[in-house]
Each structure stands twice: as structure tokens, then as C-alpha cells.
Design a protein around this motif. Sequence first.
Motif, short mmCIF file in Angstrom:
data_model
loop_
_atom_site.label_atom_id
_atom_site.label_comp_id
_atom_site.label_asym_id
_atom_site.label_seq_id
_atom_site.Cartn_x
_atom_site.Cartn_y
_atom_site.Cartn_z
N HIS A 143 0.95 -1.27 0.07
CA HIS A 143 -0.26 0.10 -0.05
C HIS A 143 0.77 1.28 -0.07
O HIS A 143 0.44 2.50 0.04
CB HIS A 143 -0.94 0.00 1.13
N SER A 144 2.20 1.26 0.07
CA SER A 144 3.02 2.28 0.09
C SER A 144 3.05 2.72 -1.39
O SER A 144 2.97 2.21 -2.47
CB SER A 144 4.67 1.92 0.24
N LYS A 145 3.31 4.22 -1.43
CA LYS A 145 3.49 4.93 -2.82
C LYS A 145 4.59 5.51 -2.58
O LYS A 145 4.99 6.46 -2.10
CB LYS A 145 2.38 5.84 -3.02
N ILE A 146 5.61 5.10 -3.50
CA ILE A 146 6.94 5.35 -3.13
C ILE A 146 7.91 5.84 -4.51
O ILE A 146 7.64 4.85 -5.33
CB ILE A 146 7.98 4.55 -2.34
N ILE A 147 8.69 6.59 -4.51
CA ILE A 147 9.84 6.73 -5.61
C ILE A 147 11.09 6.75 -4.73
O ILE A 147 11.25 7.58 -3.95
CB ILE A 147 9.63 8.02 -6.44
N ALA A 148 12.26 5.90 -5.14
CA ALA A 148 13.57 6.08 -4.50
C ALA A 148 14.40 6.13 -5.71
O ALA A 148 14.37 5.46 -6.57
CB ALA A 148 13.67 4.50 -3.73
N ILE A 149 15.40 7.08 -5.71
CA ILE A 149 16.25 7.59 -6.49
C ILE A 149 17.69 6.94 -5.75
O ILE A 149 18.02 7.84 -4.69
CB ILE A 149 16.23 9.06 -7.00
N ASP A 150 18.29 5.88 -6.40
CA ASP A 150 19.43 5.33 -6.19
C ASP A 150 19.21 5.21 -4.41
O ASP A 150 18.35 4.68 -4.07
CB ASP A 150 20.55 6.42 -6.30
N ASP A 151 20.07 5.87 -3.66
CA ASP A 151 20.08 5.71 -2.20
C ASP A 151 20.06 7.45 -1.62
O ASP A 151 20.55 7.41 -0.65
CB ASP A 151 21.01 5.05 -1.69
N ARG A 152 19.64 8.12 -2.60
CA ARG A 152 19.94 9.64 -2.30
C ARG A 152 18.61 10.55 -1.85
O ARG A 152 18.42 11.24 -1.14
CB ARG A 152 20.64 10.42 -3.46
N VAL A 153 17.31 9.86 -2.50
CA VAL A 153 16.19 10.71 -2.55
C VAL A 153 15.05 9.64 -2.44
O VAL A 153 14.90 8.45 -2.99
CB VAL A 153 15.93 11.42 -3.93
N ILE A 154 14.14 9.68 -1.53
CA ILE A 154 12.83 9.13 -1.20
C ILE A 154 11.70 9.96 -1.21
O ILE A 154 11.72 11.23 -0.80
CB ILE A 154 12.85 8.11 -0.23
N ILE A 155 10.54 9.68 -2.25
CA ILE A 155 9.29 10.28 -2.03
C ILE A 155 8.29 9.49 -1.84
O ILE A 155 8.12 8.40 -2.60
CB ILE A 155 9.04 11.06 -3.74
N GLU A 156 7.77 9.88 -0.72
CA GLU A 156 6.63 8.92 -0.10
C GLU A 156 5.48 9.63 0.18
O GLU A 156 5.54 10.97 0.75
CB GLU A 156 7.13 8.30 1.07
N GLY A 157 4.34 9.31 -0.03
CA GLY A 157 2.87 9.74 0.15
C GLY A 157 1.81 9.19 -0.10
O GLY A 157 1.71 7.94 -0.21
N SER A 158 0.91 9.63 -0.48
CA SER A 158 -0.32 9.16 -1.06
C SER A 158 -0.70 9.00 -2.44
O SER A 158 -1.81 8.55 -2.94
CB SER A 158 -1.43 9.95 -0.40
N PHE A 159 0.05 9.64 -3.36
CA PHE A 159 0.02 9.76 -4.91
C PHE A 159 0.12 8.25 -5.67
O PHE A 159 1.31 7.77 -5.19
CB PHE A 159 0.75 10.79 -5.28
N ASN A 160 -0.83 7.91 -6.34
CA ASN A 160 -0.69 6.42 -6.66
C ASN A 160 0.31 6.94 -8.07
O ASN A 160 -0.54 7.42 -9.12
CB ASN A 160 -1.87 5.84 -6.99
N TRP A 161 1.45 6.68 -8.31
CA TRP A 161 2.01 7.21 -9.41
C TRP A 161 1.94 6.74 -10.57
O TRP A 161 1.79 7.56 -11.63
CB TRP A 161 3.64 6.86 -9.05
N LEU A 162 1.37 5.56 -10.79
CA LEU A 162 1.20 5.00 -12.15
C LEU A 162 -0.22 4.64 -12.25
O LEU A 162 -0.76 3.90 -13.29
CB LEU A 162 1.87 3.60 -12.54
#
Length: 613
Positions: free
Chosen positions: A547-566
Amino acid sequence: IDAVKFDKNKNIIQISEYQTAIKNIEKIESGKKKLSKQLGFDFSLENLFDLSDENGLLAKLDTSLRYELFVLATHYWEASWLENNETIKNFSYEQEDRKKFWQIRAMLTPCFVTTLHSGVSFFQCKVLSEFETPIDFIDLLIIDEAGQVMPAVAGALVSATKKLLLVGDALQIQPVFTLPSSIDFANAKKFTLCTDRVGYDFLKIAGILSSGDNATGQAYGNLIYLGQCKAKFKLTNHAHPGLLLREHRRCAAEIISYCNKLCYNDQLIPLTKKTLCEYPRMAYAHVKGEIKTQNGSRYNPLEAESIARWIAKNKEKLLKNSNKETLDDCIGVVTPFSAQARAIQLALNKYNLHINKVGTVHSLQGAEKDFIIFSSVYTSNDNVGTYFFDRAPNMLNVAVSRAKMSFLVFGDMDIFDKYRNSSPSSLLATYLFDKEENELLDVIQPRYCTPEIDDIQQLNSLEQHVAALKNSFERTTHELHIVSPFLTTTAIKSDNLVSTITKYSNHININIYTDPTLNDKRSHDFHNAKKMLFNAGAHVFSVKNVHSKIIAIDDRVIIEGSFNWLSASRDNPQFIREECSMEYRGEKAAKFIQLALNPIKTKIINSEKAIND
């Protein structure tokens, strides 16, 4: 009339009795006219004893003569009390005197309200040199919440009554038991109730024992079960003897539907008036917390913080929807653990929020609130065999049925699996995940809300989220992870993701995680979306219960919240919802990425190879 008999052609075959029957009918009609004149109203002889027929005699009496008779009877007994009250002071504690004493008291107050413990000592008299409770003296004993009562606790007072009415629900709060089953078994053998364990197991079904199952919290003794064994009547198509209150007038139909399926075999009839509510009837907020223990009780401080923060943010909206003046009037918070109740109360105090109904299900028994928030506490990282609220249906049945307008679950949604056997939480998952819009989108993951987290950016609009998704490909040097529980071909086409993935997949790893179980209502489009992503060069992983909605860029950036990316709607204003995500680029990014992705990777069902096949 019963004397008249017919053959198969409906011809009268007892002429002599027919003449008698005609005379009886004439008497009935004459008696009806006389009674109607005396009562002052006409009535129907059909459905004579049916209270639902407003033209029937009983229904007519309830709104006319019976009220007048009740008033007269009240004054008669008041006068009788005035005549006899002075004699009370001369009564001794002998049995006959005590009975007269209670009868005189009953002239003024015919209904005595007591507990099962104090009632026994109140109705006592002296027999020889001992004080005893007289047998069969009380005319009618009514025990409320009888589903919470052990028979051993009620036995003494029950023995004093002629008639017994039990009111309660054995599928809500269970009786509290402390006696070990080994001693209970020994007692049952001693008094010849059973001779072995097989006989003892039969006594469990009868509901007369004084112990219970410590693993499930299920009591082997329950006054309601015992009453059902003794009741002499049973409703048609009802599993148990006794009456069932079928009409339900508290919860919205969508809410009580869960309890109806869980406990009542769809026999409840929702009659609640429909009210408008801006929140889903069965809602959830996905919160990745962390479990701690206090004196053996679990608590999840991050989850407690999320609940308090969300209530503070939504205060005005909640009051508006419930049409109440204070949050205490419209909100109750329930949790399986007392330590979590304390953690939630502390978090509420921090935001100056005053809500008294915060506790375990026992604190809400008999209560009702427009909004009930359920804090589940557990996380998907816990190695727990059976969750506390899955040991029996009672806890979730009570928690859900307290909510009038909306039932909201805050917790790690990864623990709620609609395909995990037939547990109460799996059925709850079916209701929570039935619609994508059941998710609360304005809940910020608590790990990004601590004072030491400062290198952070909040995304609130659709445009910000779409831009973040597109830019994530350019910002990645080695590996890009996208967690999107839902997939739609429309969203993929709107963002032109196929060409973007094709362009970047040659020099970076693109990993996409999605959940087929959440997409089962649109499986054809979901399958096509997976194929589009895989053929473009992405690694697509099917994950069970994510149920998580995440974008992880390498090991430098994480974007997490409620947005269903796809899957989130891009161009239809009707379906664009308020979204909230946090982008973190600080020194703890690698740790947060690991905490977020590791549990997801352990639940991978299959990868792109299976998709391609």
C-alpha cells in the motif's frame, strides 16, 4: 370456527358442529360491537395479536386504554404505599417480613436497578441463623449486556427470579475470566457435570463454565449462550433460539454491512437514515510506524502521532460533517492495546485536542460516535502468528459497530490481507480496499515529521507529482524504484512513460512494484499496463499486499505519500483528489529507502518473467 371441517372439495363434513360454529361467530360479532362501544374505537379481528397492525386490538389499546390504565394503576399503588409504608419499620429480617418489605417498596418503585453482585445481598432475609436470598421471589429479572456475564456471576440472583429476560450480544465484548481451565475442569468433574475431557468440551458449547481460552480470549461461560440453550422458541431461519433484534438504526448501511457479514449471517436490516459525509464510510490511512512495548502492552508512537496530527488538520471538517460542537462529541478512538491508548491520548494533548473516548474496545461498549478511528498498532515487520483482533470476531465487531458515519483505520495497511483465510481483518480488508477513494490522502508519513528532518519538500498538487515522476528518471544514476499499488494504462499513456522508460532503461535499472490483488476489479487493464511497462524495459514485480506509494532514486532521494504514481487520474477533474507526498534528500535517505523497500521486496510474488509468460 375450528369445529368446522371440510373435505378435499371444500365441502362441510360436520353439519352439526357447523351450526354451533355459526352461533359462535354471531357471539363474537356481538361481543366485538359491545367491546368497541365500551372502548370507544373500532378494531379488526384479523391479526388480533399483531402489534405491527395499527388497526389490531393490541395496537389500538397501546395508544388508548392501556395508557389510561397505567396512570390509574400508578396512582393506586402510590396510595397503597402511603397506607403501608409506616408498617415497614416494624418488620424483622425474617423471610416473610422481608418479602412484605420489598413488596411495599415495589408499590412506589416496582423496578429495582442493581448489579449482579449487590443485588444478591440486597434481597436477603434471615433463615434460621443464616442470611439467604429467597428462591423464586423476584417476578422478572432483566439482565442487560448479558453477553458479558459469566453464569457463575449471575447464578445467585437468577435463582431468586420466576422469569428471566437476557438482553445482550455474545458476539461483542466477552466476559472476563480468571479461573484456569484446569481448575474449571476439576470443578466440573467434582460436581458430576462431566467425567472426562470430551464431556468438558461439550460443556464449553453449553456456555456454563467459568474459564476460557487464553489464546483467543473466548470465554467458555456466557449467560447469553446459556439462555439460548433454555429458550423455548426460535425465529424462522435463525441459527439460535431466542429473539434477534434485526433492525439496525445506528451505523450507515455500508458500515454495518461488515458486521452483518462477520457475525450475523446478513440477518440485520439497516434502517439508518442516509446522511451526507465527506469521508468514506470505510476509510484507511497507510502509516508505516514502529512497535514498542510498555509493561507487556504494545504501542506505536508514530501511528499515534499520525492520528493526532490528522485530527488536528481535519478538525473543522469533522465538526462540520457531524454537526457537533466539540471533537469529543463526534470522535472515538479504539485500539487493541492499553499502551497505545495512552500514547494516542498523549499525542492528542500535544495538539490540544480533547477526546475522552480513547481506549480499548471495552471503553466503547455501548457507546456510539459519528467517527470511530481504529489504531491497529501492528506492522508488517512483526513476527506475529495471529493478530489480537483476529483471535475472535468480537473486537472488530464492537469497534466497527460504534461508528455512525465513518470508520477509519490508521495503521500499516500491509497487515490487512483480504485473501488471508477468513479472519475478521481479512474481511475488513475487503471493505477498506473495495474502492481506491477509501484511502485518506492527507496523512503524512510520521518519519518525515520529526524536528531533525529538515531537508524536505512537500508535494501537494497533481502537477508537482507528475513532474517529480518524470524528473526521477533524469535524476537517477544507477537504480530507480517506483512503488505504485495500482496501475492503469491511461496514466501510463498520459505521462508518455513507455518512451521515457525505453529511453532510460539502457543505463539505469527501473524497478516497478505493484499489487495485483488491489487491481482485481480491472484485471484486464492492469495486465495490459504491466505488459506496457515490461516491454518498455522496466522490471515489474507483483507484490502481495502493498500500500506504500514510493519513488526511490538510488540511495539519495525518497518520495513517499498518497499519490498512486502509475494510476492516479491526470486529466479528469472529477477524479483528481487532494494528494500529499514528502520528498526527502537528507543524510537519512538511504536508511529510509531501506526501511521502505525491504518489507516490499520480501513479499514479491513474481517478476517480469512471469508477466511476460
